[in-house]
Design a protein around this motif. Structure first.
Motif, mmCIF file in Angstrom:
data_model
loop_
_atom_site.group_PDB
_atom_site.id
_atom_site.type_symbol
_atom_site.label_atom_id
_atom_site.label_comp_id
_atom_site.label_asym_id
_atom_site.label_seq_id
_atom_site.Cartn_x
_atom_site.Cartn_y
_atom_site.Cartn_z
ATOM 1 N N SER A 270 0.833 -1.190 0.000
ATOM 2 C CA SER A 270 0.000 0.000 0.000
ATOM 3 C C SER A 270 0.874 1.248 0.000
ATOM 4 C CB SER A 270 -0.907 0.007 1.236
ATOM 5 O OG SER A 270 -0.135 0.175 2.415
ATOM 6 N N GLN A 271 0.290 2.346 -0.475
ATOM 7 C CA GLN A 271 1.034 3.602 -0.484
ATOM 8 C C GLN A 271 1.436 4.003 0.935
ATOM 9 O OE1 GLN A 271 -0.823 7.618 -1.079
ATOM 10 N NE2 GLN A 271 0.207 7.522 -3.056
ATOM 11 N N PHE A 272 0.549 3.782 1.878
ATOM 12 C CA PHE A 272 0.837 4.089 3.282
ATOM 13 C C PHE A 272 2.103 3.374 3.736
ATOM 14 C CE2 PHE A 272 0.393 3.492 7.836
ATOM 15 C CZ PHE A 272 -0.099 4.698 8.277
ATOM 16 N N SER A 273 2.195 2.080 3.424
ATOM 17 C CA SER A 273 3.354 1.281 3.827
ATOM 18 C C SER A 273 4.625 1.751 3.126
ATOM 19 C CB SER A 273 3.086 -0.191 3.515
ATOM 20 O OG SER A 273 4.242 -0.964 3.691
ATOM 21 N N GLN A 274 4.532 2.047 1.829
ATOM 22 C CA GLN A 274 5.716 2.482 1.081
ATOM 23 C C GLN A 274 6.270 3.802 1.621
ATOM 24 O OE1 GLN A 274 5.557 1.953 -3.383
ATOM 25 N NE2 GLN A 274 3.438 1.434 -2.916
ATOM 26 N N ILE A 275 5.379 4.729 1.941
ATOM 27 C CA ILE A 275 5.815 6.037 2.423
ATOM 28 C C ILE A 275 6.509 5.916 3.776
ATOM 29 C CG2 ILE A 275 4.973 8.268 3.287
ATOM 30 C CD1 ILE A 275 2.875 8.181 1.050
ATOM 31 N N PRO A 397 10.100 8.953 -5.559
ATOM 32 C CA PRO A 397 9.385 8.444 -6.734
ATOM 33 C C PRO A 397 8.114 9.247 -6.979
ATOM 34 C CG PRO A 397 10.037 6.643 -5.271
ATOM 35 C CD PRO A 397 10.328 7.912 -4.537
ATOM 36 N N GLU A 398 7.796 9.451 -8.257
ATOM 37 C CA GLU A 398 6.686 10.343 -8.610
ATOM 38 C C GLU A 398 5.363 9.884 -8.014
ATOM 39 O OE1 GLU A 398 4.526 12.198 -12.621
ATOM 40 O OE2 GLU A 398 6.289 10.900 -12.801
ATOM 41 N N TRP A 399 5.133 8.561 -7.986
ATOM 42 C CA TRP A 399 3.837 8.066 -7.523
ATOM 43 C C TRP A 399 3.664 8.183 -6.003
ATOM 44 C CZ3 TRP A 399 7.733 5.072 -9.527
ATOM 45 C CH2 TRP A 399 8.345 4.164 -8.682
ATOM 46 N N LEU A 400 4.745 8.519 -5.292
ATOM 47 C CA LEU A 400 4.647 8.680 -3.843
ATOM 48 C C LEU A 400 4.756 10.135 -3.400
ATOM 49 C CD1 LEU A 400 6.887 5.695 -2.586
ATOM 50 C CD2 LEU A 400 4.390 5.802 -2.749
ATOM 51 N N VAL A 401 4.935 11.057 -4.362
ATOM 52 C CA VAL A 401 5.194 12.451 -3.999
ATOM 53 C C VAL A 401 4.019 13.070 -3.245
ATOM 54 C CG1 VAL A 401 5.414 14.780 -4.967
ATOM 55 C CG2 VAL A 401 6.934 12.971 -5.735
ATOM 56 N N THR A 402 2.805 12.925 -3.790
ATOM 57 C CA THR A 402 1.658 13.580 -3.156
ATOM 58 C C THR A 402 1.418 13.060 -1.751
ATOM 59 O OG1 THR A 402 0.601 13.963 -5.301
ATOM 60 C CG2 THR A 402 -0.814 14.028 -3.358
ATOM 61 N N GLY A 403 1.419 11.737 -1.591
ATOM 62 C CA GLY A 403 1.218 11.166 -0.260
ATOM 63 C C GLY A 403 2.336 11.519 0.695
ATOM 64 N N SER A 404 3.580 11.523 0.195
ATOM 65 C CA SER A 404 4.728 11.838 1.055
ATOM 66 C C SER A 404 4.693 13.290 1.514
ATOM 67 C CB SER A 404 6.036 11.562 0.302
ATOM 68 O OG SER A 404 6.151 10.206 -0.024
ATOM 69 N N ILE A 405 4.383 14.203 0.591
ATOM 70 C CA ILE A 405 4.301 15.609 0.962
ATOM 71 C C ILE A 405 3.157 15.828 1.950
ATOM 72 C CG2 ILE A 405 3.583 17.856 0.036
ATOM 73 C CD1 ILE A 405 5.531 17.539 -2.167
ATOM 74 N N GLY A 406 2.067 15.084 1.754
ATOM 75 C CA GLY A 406 0.982 15.162 2.720
ATOM 76 C C GLY A 406 1.421 14.751 4.111
ATOM 77 N N TRP A 407 2.187 13.661 4.173
ATOM 78 C CA TRP A 407 2.697 13.203 5.468
ATOM 79 C C TRP A 407 3.668 14.215 6.067
ATOM 80 C CZ3 TRP A 407 2.220 9.985 9.423
ATOM 81 C CH2 TRP A 407 3.320 9.768 10.254
ATOM 82 N N ILE A 408 4.599 14.702 5.251
ATOM 83 C CA ILE A 408 5.611 15.645 5.740
ATOM 84 C C ILE A 408 4.962 16.936 6.230
ATOM 85 C CG2 ILE A 408 7.543 17.111 5.008
ATOM 86 C CD1 ILE A 408 8.276 14.795 3.040
ATOM 87 N N ALA A 409 4.040 17.465 5.430
ATOM 88 C CA ALA A 409 3.386 18.726 5.801
ATOM 89 C C ALA A 409 2.526 18.556 7.044
ATOM 90 C CB ALA A 409 2.551 19.239 4.638
ATOM 91 N N GLY A 410 1.760 17.460 7.092
ATOM 92 C CA GLY A 410 0.891 17.236 8.243
ATOM 93 C C GLY A 410 1.667 16.969 9.513
ATOM 94 N N PHE A 411 2.691 16.119 9.411
ATOM 95 C CA PHE A 411 3.535 15.829 10.571
ATOM 96 C C PHE A 411 4.266 17.091 11.021
ATOM 97 C CE2 PHE A 411 7.409 14.295 12.646
ATOM 98 C CZ PHE A 411 6.906 13.328 13.503
ATOM 99 N N GLY A 412 4.712 17.878 10.042
ATOM 100 C CA GLY A 412 5.414 19.118 10.377
ATOM 101 C C GLY A 412 4.537 20.104 11.106
ATOM 102 N N GLN A 413 3.233 20.095 10.793
ATOM 103 C CA GLN A 413 2.333 21.011 11.485
ATOM 104 C C GLN A 413 2.268 20.731 12.981
ATOM 105 O OE1 GLN A 413 0.466 23.744 10.997
ATOM 106 N NE2 GLN A 413 1.470 23.988 9.029
#
Length: 461
Positions: A270-275, A397-413
């Motif tokens: 899953s994308q969650f696991s990969q990120i 990787p391109e297919w993980l960018v949106t989810g990864s940025i979501g995690w980074i931005a949310g965690f950073g908040q």
């Protein structure tokens, strides 16, 4: 020889007469008919036109109109996302000027009033985990909830403190979703994403305007009515998001502006696991956590520091506006510096300058000098967040960018709650004068984390 004369000669030739060819070769049309007549015939043919040429002309016209509509929609989508970040900035800039008043109204010490940041942190972290799940199943538009509207409605009533801080938890959940989705959407754009990322975070100028409003309300009997202003901004933001994005997925929204869906991964996980398995994602997440924590701590606790340590008056809240104004200016005005020096290298330079200016605030007892230094700190801190997001796009990787940025931005908040809370804990024991050494140590830690972030792209698996 005129055209009519030639036609009459040909008509009077007897049947079976050989054609008037010289050397047995058929002459070119230009040798028989005058050039003027040829051009006239060509104009007639062009005027009549073939069905294919007419269809081609119409298709080109339709294509131009479609491109124009897509460009307009792309601008509207980007402006709407910027509106989301304006609300996030507005929220960040609100707490600092109101914090001394909240302490006075509820009769709280530094530790208890810092529970505001604890509840906000819980909301941010919950929203971060929820975003990875909701984004992969329900898409871009459907996870943009109305949490901020609910939260500001609770806070505007100045209800008992336990209920009041619950509003911060709800708000944190909504802001984490909104921040993650906004950054992920802009990072997924193909047209000038680096510049747009800088503009996106510059438009978080809500943090510039909200202290101006909050400082005025902090001196009024109905101080909590400031949250009614926040409620209005949140309501407009919610309505605009629904109207523009229409509860669609991110790929559907990008398709509306003519952008193809990005590359998809082949992993069965899953994308969650990969990120969560990516080391660079966690390094960037902790970097953003410390950065956002430093930003909000300066904007929040610095007002209390100026009042208690430097003897500033109630108007000290405007210093917070100067800081957030510096952030806005730095994110746009320094774009050319980032490009010329290199984004990775220039971030080290900005961090060192920020530490030097923080030393000035700590060691030079001048209200005017400190106000100027705090504003310049905002200028050099400003570009760091967009730089980190741009670097994320380059190394993942391109297919993980949106989810990864979501995690980074949310965690950073979560840093916007964690570090201010830590500041409150330390201040309750040693006084608010401990703010400056804490900020300097956190800025130094940012340099270490940035040095650990990989320089180059991760090999696709």
């Amino acid at each position: 020889m005129s055209c009519s004369f030639i036609c009459s000669v040909l008509a009077n030739l007897p049947d079976g007469s050989p054609p008037l060819y010289t050397n047995g070769k058929k002459p070119e049309l230009s040798a028989v008919l005058p050039q003027q007549s040829i051009k006239h015939n060509e104009r007639i043919e062009m005027r009549v036109g073939s069905p294919e040429s007419v269809s081609k002309a119409l298709s080109v016209s339709d294509l131009k109109a479609q491109t124009k509509r897509r460009r307009l929609r792309a601008r509207v989508q980007f402006a709407t996302v910027c509106g989301s970040m304006y609300l996030a900035g507005w929220n960040d800039g609100t707490t600092g000027p109101l914090l001394p008043r909240i302490q006075k109204v509820y009769g709280l010490n530094f530790v208890v009033v810092s529970l505001i940041f604890v509840f906000a942190c819980v909301g941010f972290l919950s929203g971060t985990f929820a975003n990875l799940y909701l984004n992969s199943r329900f898409g871009f538009g459907k996870v943009r909830l109305v949490c901020q509207v609910m939260a500001y409605a609770i806070e505007a009533g100045a209800l008992p403190f336990p209920v009041f801080v619950l509003g911060y938890a709800i708000n944190g959940f909504g802001l984490a979703l909104q921040d993650a989705q906004s950054n992920g959407f802009v990072a997924g754009l193909k047209d000038n994403p680096e510049v747009k990322m800088g503009i996106l975070h510059a438009v978080s100028a809500g943090a510039l305007s909200s202290p101006l409003v909050a400082t005025q309300f902090a001196q009024l009997p109905h101080w909590s009515f400031h949250y009614l202003c926040s409620l209005g901004v949140a309501f407009i933001n919610t309505v605009t998001l629904i109207a523009v994005f229409g509860l669609k997925t991110q790929d559907e929204c990008l398709a509306q502006i003519g952008q193809q869906a990005g590359e998809k991964g082949t992993s069965e996980k899953s994308q969650f696991s990969q990120i969560l398995r990516l080391r660079e994602v966690h390094l960037l997440a902790f970097f953003i956590l410390i950065y956002v924590g430093v930003e909000v701590t300066v904007g929040g606790w610095m007002v209390t520091y100026i009042i208690d340590v430097r003897g500033g008056g109630p108007s000290s809240g405007y210093i917070s506006s100067g800081f957030f104004g510096g952030l806005m200016i730095g994110r746009v005005a320094l774009l050319w510096v980032n490009k010329k020096v290199g984004e990775r290298r220039v971030l080290f330079i900005y961090s060192i300058l920020a530490i030097g200016l923080e030393l000035v605030v700590w060691l030079v007892p001048s209200l005017i000098g400190e106000g100027v230094a705090i504003s310049i700190i905002g200028v050099v801190l400003g570009p760091m967040y967009p730089i980190a997001m741009n670097h994320t796009v380059r190394i993942l990787p391109e297919w993980l960018v949106t989810g990864s940025i979501g995690w980074i931005a949310g965690f950073g908040q979560a840093g916007s709650a964690l570090l201010p809370f830590l500041t409150g804990i330390i201040a309750s024991k040693t006084g608010i004068k401990s703010l400056q050494p804490l900020l300097i140590s956190m800025m130094a830690f940012m340099i270490i984390l940035w040095a650990l972030v990989p320089r180059t792209a991760r090999r696709a698996e």
